[in-house]
Each structure stands twice: as C-alpha cells, then as structure tokens.
Motif scaffolding. Structure first.
Motif, PDB file in Angstrom:
ATOM      1  N   GLN A  59       0.821  -1.209   0.000  1.00  0.00           N
ATOM      2  CA  GLN A  59       0.000   0.000   0.000  1.00  0.00           C
ATOM      3  C   GLN A  59       0.858   1.263   0.000  1.00  0.00           C
ATOM      4  N   LEU A  60       2.018   1.189   0.616  1.00  0.00           N
ATOM      5  CA  LEU A  60       2.927   2.332   0.651  1.00  0.00           C
ATOM      6  C   LEU A  60       3.653   2.536  -0.677  1.00  0.00           C
ATOM      7  N   GLY A  61       3.755   1.472  -1.478  1.00  0.00           N
ATOM      8  CA  GLY A  61       4.547   1.490  -2.703  1.00  0.00           C
ATOM      9  C   GLY A  61       4.346   2.689  -3.610  1.00  0.00           C
ATOM     10  N   PRO A  62       3.115   2.991  -4.034  1.00  0.00           N
ATOM     11  CA  PRO A  62       2.931   4.128  -4.945  1.00  0.00           C
ATOM     12  C   PRO A  62       3.388   5.471  -4.347  1.00  0.00           C
ATOM     13  N   ARG A  63       3.145   5.679  -3.059  1.00  0.00           N
ATOM     14  CA  ARG A  63       3.579   6.938  -2.420  1.00  0.00           C
ATOM     15  C   ARG A  63       5.100   6.975  -2.288  1.00  0.00           C
ATOM     16  N   MET A  64       5.692   5.822  -2.009  1.00  0.00           N
ATOM     17  CA  MET A  64       7.152   5.781  -1.890  1.00  0.00           C
ATOM     18  C   MET A  64       7.807   6.121  -3.218  1.00  0.00           C
ATOM     19  N   ASP A  65       7.240   5.658  -4.325  1.00  0.00           N
ATOM     20  CA  ASP A  65       7.788   5.989  -5.647  1.00  0.00           C
ATOM     21  C   ASP A  65       7.751   7.493  -5.883  1.00  0.00           C
ATOM     22  N   VAL A  66       6.622   8.117  -5.577  1.00  0.00           N
ATOM     23  CA  VAL A  66       6.457   9.559  -5.783  1.00  0.00           C
ATOM     24  C   VAL A  66       7.420  10.353  -4.900  1.00  0.00           C
ATOM     25  N   LEU A  67       7.619   9.898  -3.658  1.00  0.00           N
ATOM     26  CA  LEU A  67       8.437  10.625  -2.685  1.00  0.00           C
ATOM     27  C   LEU A  67       9.912  10.218  -2.696  1.00  0.00           C
ATOM     28  N   ASP A  68      10.294   9.281  -3.575  1.00  0.00           N
ATOM     29  CA  ASP A  68      11.662   8.759  -3.657  1.00  0.00           C
ATOM     30  C   ASP A  68      12.109   8.159  -2.318  1.00  0.00           C
ATOM     31  N   LEU A  69      11.289   7.214  -1.841  1.00  0.00           N
ATOM     32  CA  LEU A  69      11.553   6.508  -0.591  1.00  0.00           C
ATOM     33  C   LEU A  69      11.710   5.024  -0.888  1.00  0.00           C
ATOM     34  N   VAL A  70      12.336   4.304   0.032  1.00  0.00           N
ATOM     35  CA  VAL A  70      12.427   2.850  -0.049  1.00  0.00           C
ATOM     36  C   VAL A  70      12.021   2.268   1.299  1.00  0.00           C
ATOM     37  N   SER A  71      11.632   0.992   1.256  1.00  0.00           N
ATOM     38  CA  SER A  71      11.286   0.307   2.501  1.00  0.00           C
ATOM     39  C   SER A  71      12.123  -0.944   2.635  1.00  0.00           C
ATOM     40  N   GLY A  72      12.319  -1.358   3.853  1.00  0.00           N
ATOM     41  CA  GLY A  72      13.072  -2.568   4.117  1.00  0.00           C
ATOM     42  C   GLY A  72      13.073  -2.876   5.592  1.00  0.00           C
ATOM     43  N   SER A  73      13.843  -3.883   5.941  1.00  0.00           N
ATOM     44  CA  SER A  73      13.970  -4.240   7.357  1.00  0.00           C
ATOM     45  C   SER A  73      15.445  -4.202   7.751  1.00  0.00           C
ATOM     46  N   SER A  81      22.609   3.149  24.030  1.00  0.00           N
ATOM     47  CA  SER A  81      21.780   2.137  24.689  1.00  0.00           C
ATOM     48  C   SER A  81      22.234   0.762  24.219  1.00  0.00           C
ATOM     49  N   GLU A  82      21.757  -0.253  24.886  1.00  0.00           N
ATOM     50  CA  GLU A  82      22.062  -1.627  24.483  1.00  0.00           C
ATOM     51  C   GLU A  82      20.951  -2.146  23.585  1.00  0.00           C
ATOM     52  N   ASN A  83      20.622  -1.373  22.545  1.00  0.00           N
ATOM     53  CA  ASN A  83      19.542  -1.737  21.635  1.00  0.00           C
ATOM     54  C   ASN A  83      20.008  -1.636  20.190  1.00  0.00           C
ATOM     55  N   TRP A  84      19.632  -2.643  19.428  1.00  0.00           N
ATOM     56  CA  TRP A  84      19.919  -2.745  17.991  1.00  0.00           C
ATOM     57  C   TRP A  84      18.718  -3.457  17.409  1.00  0.00           C
ATOM     58  N   TYR A  85      17.885  -2.735  16.660  1.00  0.00           N
ATOM     59  CA  TYR A  85      16.626  -3.296  16.201  1.00  0.00           C
ATOM     60  C   TYR A  85      16.649  -3.617  14.713  1.00  0.00           C
ATOM     61  N   VAL A  86      15.851  -4.605  14.343  1.00  0.00           N
ATOM     62  CA  VAL A  86      15.590  -4.944  12.954  1.00  0.00           C
ATOM     63  C   VAL A  86      14.076  -4.865  12.793  1.00  0.00           C
ATOM     64  N   PRO A  87      13.566  -3.692  12.398  1.00  0.00           N
ATOM     65  CA  PRO A  87      12.108  -3.546  12.302  1.00  0.00           C
ATOM     66  C   PRO A  87      11.533  -4.414  11.187  1.00  0.00           C
ATOM     67  N   ASP A  88      10.257  -4.709  11.301  1.00  0.00           N
ATOM     68  CA  ASP A  88       9.603  -5.475  10.239  1.00  0.00           C
ATOM     69  C   ASP A  88       9.554  -4.664   8.951  1.00  0.00           C
ATOM     70  N   LEU A  89       9.467  -3.350   9.086  1.00  0.00           N
ATOM     71  CA  LEU A  89       9.436  -2.470   7.926  1.00  0.00           C
ATOM     72  C   LEU A  89       9.843  -1.070   8.373  1.00  0.00           C
ATOM     73  N   ALA A  90      10.748  -0.470   7.645  1.00  0.00           N
ATOM     74  CA  ALA A  90      11.124   0.928   7.872  1.00  0.00           C
ATOM     75  C   ALA A  90      11.128   1.619   6.519  1.00  0.00           C
ATOM     76  N   VAL A  91      10.655   2.841   6.487  1.00  0.00           N
ATOM     77  CA  VAL A  91      10.636   3.637   5.261  1.00  0.00           C
ATOM     78  C   VAL A  91      11.630   4.782   5.437  1.00  0.00           C
ATOM     79  N   VAL A  92      12.550   4.894   4.468  1.00  0.00           N
ATOM     80  CA  VAL A  92      13.614   5.890   4.545  1.00  0.00           C
ATOM     81  C   VAL A  92      13.813   6.533   3.174  1.00  0.00           C
ATOM     82  N   PRO A  93      14.454   7.714   3.123  1.00  0.00           N
ATOM     83  CA  PRO A  93      14.786   8.321   1.834  1.00  0.00           C
ATOM     84  C   PRO A  93      15.700   7.397   1.027  1.00  0.00           C
TER      85      PRO A  93
END
Length: 189
Positions: A59-73, A81-93
């Motif tokens: 669902q995010l795909g068409p908006r990501m194309d327009v905004l020049d964004l990518v998604s991944g994990s 902190s002692e934290n290092w996360y691997v999110p299920d999905l993150a959207v970044v430039p």
C-alpha cells in the motif's frame, strides 16, 4: 608491562560494552537478530507475520515511488543504549539508504512498522514504542496481530510518543499523515 590473564567469559576489561555487544550482533549473531534492552534476540518471523508486513509495504509502494523513498527491514542502531533493532518495515529516503552500509538511526526514518508475534508482542507494544519515540522516529505503526488492532504513534519525545491514534480494529482504515497522506486498508492484516 604485563597484563593479567583474562579467563573465558570475563568481559570486565571491555572498555565499551555497548560497542562490543553491537559488534557481536553484526558479526556473530547474523542478519536476523536484535538486541532488546541488552538481550540478543534471534528473529524468525512466521509467514503470517511477513504477510502482514507485505500488506503494508504494497500500500505504501505508490507513495514511496512519488516521494523517492524505499522500505526494508535494515538495522537500526539506538546509540547510547544496548539496543539494535531490525524492524519489520522501515521507510527511509532512497538516497540515504543507497549510501548507508551500516545501521540507520530511528530519526532517519519516516515510518517504522512492527508486526507483533506471540513471542514479542509486549516488546513491540511497550519497549519499542518507548525507544522509537525517544530516538526520534516520526511515525511508529504497531500492527498488533494478537489484539487484531493497529495503532499509529507520532510526535516523538524524550519519554516516548505524545501522539497516539488507535487502537483501530483490523478492517478500520488507519490514516498515515504527511508525507504519506494515505489511508491504510487494514482488512487483510
């Protein structure tokens, strides 16, 4: 000058435990492991879990194309902190993702999505919600499969998030604000 022998398992002389722990996760534990409040946690999402993330991604795909964004994990570091996360999905430039070999920081994302599993639901609901807010992730969408709801958190603060929309039962559209300006269909989650 001689140094005392260090016995196996004695890490008292490690000068930077956070750095050592994050080195271990990147070089020993593998790609699908996180550090959550100092505990190395292997990830093995189910097909239903992956399917829910894919429903959001498509669902995010068409908006990501327009905004020049990518998604991944990809990896997210929470320095200090002692934290290092691997999110299920993150959207970044797209340009940021293309030039980043290591981890990104939560405040470099535009949206983080976590899909809960029976083994990690409380972590996603409480710990990650607080930490993502503290580290400046502008939007955090929690897809709570156990409660069959979606909650969108916004307005990050040093204590977590000040804004909350939901929980919305599956089947109810969830509005993602700018830059997405999109209503997510949650029927198939």
């Amino acid at each position: 000058m001689s140094t005392a022998a260090q016995s196996p398992g004695d890490y008292s002389s490690v000068s930077d435990p956070e750095r050592a722990l994050k080195y271990a996760i990147r070089h020993i534990a593998g790609d699908r492991a996180e550090i959550i409040e100092g505990v190395i946690t292997p990830m093995s999402p189910s097909w239903a879990h992956e399917s829910a993330a894919e429903v959001i991604r498509r669902q995010l795909g068409p908006r990501m194309d327009v905004l020049d964004l990518v998604s991944g994990s990809g990896n997210l570091d929470l320095p200090g902190s002692e934290n290092w996360y691997v999110p299920d999905l993150a959207v970044v430039p797209a340009d940021l993702a293309a030039k980043t070999e290591g981890a990104l920081l939560p405040d470099q994302t535009l949206l983080i999505v976590e899909v809960s599993s029976p083994s990690n639901a409380d972590t996603d609901r409480v710990v990650k919600r607080r930490r993502y807010g503290q580290y400046g992730a502008p939007l955090y969408l929690l897809v709570d499969r156990q409660n069959r709801t979606c909650t969108l958190y916004s307005e990050p603060t040093r204590l977590g998030y000040a804004g909350e929309s939901g929980p919305h039962p599956f089947g109810t559209p969830v509005h993602l604000p700018a830059p997405f300006d999109l209503d997510l269909d949650t029927t198939r989650l």
